[in-house]
Motif scaffolding. Structure first.
Motif, short mmCIF file in Angstrom:
data_model
loop_
_atom_site.label_atom_id
_atom_site.label_comp_id
_atom_site.label_asym_id
_atom_site.label_seq_id
_atom_site.Cartn_x
_atom_site.Cartn_y
_atom_site.Cartn_z
N LEU A 8 -15.64 29.93 -13.32
CA LEU A 8 -14.70 29.49 -12.29
C LEU A 8 -15.26 28.26 -11.60
N ALA A 9 -14.40 27.30 -11.33
CA ALA A 9 -14.84 26.10 -10.63
C ALA A 9 -15.14 26.41 -9.18
N GLY B 94 -13.40 14.27 -15.36
CA GLY B 94 -13.30 14.43 -13.91
C GLY B 94 -12.25 15.41 -13.44
N THR B 95 -11.73 16.25 -14.35
CA THR B 95 -10.75 17.25 -13.96
C THR B 95 -11.25 18.63 -14.38
N LYS B 96 -10.43 19.63 -14.09
CA LYS B 96 -10.81 21.01 -14.42
C LYS B 96 -9.75 21.64 -15.29
N TYR C 72 -4.15 30.11 -9.26
CA TYR C 72 -4.51 28.70 -9.19
C TYR C 72 -5.97 28.45 -9.58
N SER C 73 -6.52 29.33 -10.38
CA SER C 73 -7.92 29.19 -10.79
C SER C 73 -8.10 27.99 -11.70
N ALA C 74 -9.26 27.37 -11.55
CA ALA C 74 -9.66 26.27 -12.42
C ALA C 74 -11.03 26.62 -12.98
#
Length: 103
Positions: A85-86, A48-50, A95-97
């Motif tokens: 990229l999310a 549930g995270t990136k 701040y890319s995820a």
């Protein structure tokens, strides 16, 4: 646990998964770094995270001063078509995820 990527071999009659002991990222091949990045993104996505540059650095024990190394691994993994990229509308690289390609 900072382990290198697992190796998956498929055959007509079986699937073999090989786990490896802890190894420094400097001792991994480019392909192994890309697979480690992809597998890390998959595990975080399922949790549930990136994935971020920071999470990859922690996963591979890359020092804060070497964030460019993690960025290069992330870019190589994107170019391999394994992560994306999310939030593609975000203009900030800092701040890319990232998430797996299939998400």
């Amino acid at each position: 646990m900072r382990l290198p990527p697992i190796k998956i071999e498929r055959s007509e009659d079986f699937t073999r998964i090989t786990l490896y002991p802890e190894r420094k990222y400097l001792d991994m091949s480019k392909t192994e770094k890309i697979q480690a990045c992809y597998q890390h993104a998959c595990l975080l996505f399922e949790d549930g995270t990136k994935m971020t540059n920071l999470s990859l650095r922690e996963r591979l024990s890359i020092g804060k001063n070497n964030s460019a190394v993690a960025s290069r691994i992330i870019n190589d993994t994107i170019n391999a078509g394994l992560i994306k990229l999310a939030d593609e509308s975000s203009g900030s690289k800092r701040y890319s995820a990232y998430i797996p390609y299939y998400a």
